[in-house]
Design an enzyme around this catalytic site. Sequence first.
Site, mmCIF file in Angstrom:
data_model
loop_
_atom_site.group_PDB
_atom_site.id
_atom_site.type_symbol
_atom_site.label_atom_id
_atom_site.label_comp_id
_atom_site.label_asym_id
_atom_site.label_seq_id
_atom_site.Cartn_x
_atom_site.Cartn_y
_atom_site.Cartn_z
ATOM 1 N N SER A 16 -3.232 -4.666 -1.851
ATOM 2 C CA SER A 16 -3.323 -3.899 -3.446
ATOM 3 C C SER A 16 -3.622 -4.833 -4.307
ATOM 4 C CB SER A 16 -3.706 -2.664 -3.332
ATOM 5 O OG SER A 16 -3.977 -1.700 -3.878
ATOM 6 N N ASP A 62 -13.191 0.457 2.736
ATOM 7 C CA ASP A 62 -12.399 1.041 0.922
ATOM 8 C C ASP A 62 -13.733 0.856 -0.027
ATOM 9 O OD1 ASP A 62 -11.097 0.116 -1.403
ATOM 10 O OD2 ASP A 62 -10.188 -1.505 -0.246
ATOM 11 N N HIS A 100 -9.180 2.732 1.234
ATOM 12 C CA HIS A 100 -8.106 1.028 0.796
ATOM 13 C C HIS A 100 -6.650 1.814 1.055
ATOM 14 C CE1 HIS A 100 -6.925 -1.329 -2.494
ATOM 15 N NE2 HIS A 100 -5.801 -0.875 -2.481
#
Length: 334
Positions: free
Chosen positions: A148, A285, A314
């Site tokens: 991330s 995602d 995600h």
Amino acid sequence: MTAVLAGHASALLLTEEPDCSGPQTVVLFRREPLLLDCGRALSDVRVAFHTYGTPRADATLVLHALTGDSAVHEWWPDFLGAGRPLDPADDYVVCANVLGGCAGTTSAAELAATCSGPVPLSLRDMARVGRALLDSLGVRRVRVIGASMGGMLAYAWLLECPDLVEKAVIIGAPARHSPWAIGLNTAARSAIALAPGGEGLKVARQIAMLSYRSPESLSRTQAGQRVPGVPAVTSYLHYQGEKLAARFDEQTYCALTWAMDAFQPSSADLKAVRAPVLVVGISSDLLYPAAEVRACAAELPHADYWELGSIHGHDAFLMDPQDLPERVGAFLRS
């Protein structure tokens, strides 16, 4: 323990045993200031960090996500531990709270207070602070892994510290934010601006949580009602907002999301990267679609792309890693 270093290149080694109950702290840039991309100079930058394993000249650096901290043992148990990709018996693992964070490192709120207003930070600024920390620990070569925001920060490390980074693992992150991702962050920062003091941050977290999951994931985990008359997903989002507001600072949230939005390396920048990189996309995602992550990997000359198949969006790198630890471990050992 807090150590004070006279300059960012000091070779002082912190030799206490790693304390998993709390971070170590060091003060950097006392003699020579840190020059930020915005033009400001910072002195006496405090950095909070954890280490795992025996100190040595090569290490693995873990880069945390947006609302994360340096305590890898708390939030990534699938990756840190005996027989896992980050094994302290075989590796020296370092993780630091980023510049502007609110988990022990000099925070965005502190910078705003001392500089008479918000200080724009960049991911490259954060990489420079991280490098100064590694210098203080005597680390001369590093393997970088991040997911991330940590994955975007890994791109910044590849560009800012090419002589230091041996290889990198980038999970669920593009090289640059799309209009979609910038739009989500803009909405989050607008909520914070309209309702400062915590309420806006709760809404920002709710917006973010929807982008971290997928429709199928929420249908499986948040269907129905847990409280009569209240949809489970509503309770879930309220809970997530309350939980973040209790532990996180809204100025940090704004500063870090702004830094991510502003990070826009060119294709030429990426093509200049010489280190081998494993880039991992996540099939469901919504925040960073797999096709977008794969396209960024294609701009790197020495990148392998692998996709984690999961319904959980995600956050699958935390919720549903499946074969991801094995893939990452094999790459780091190769």
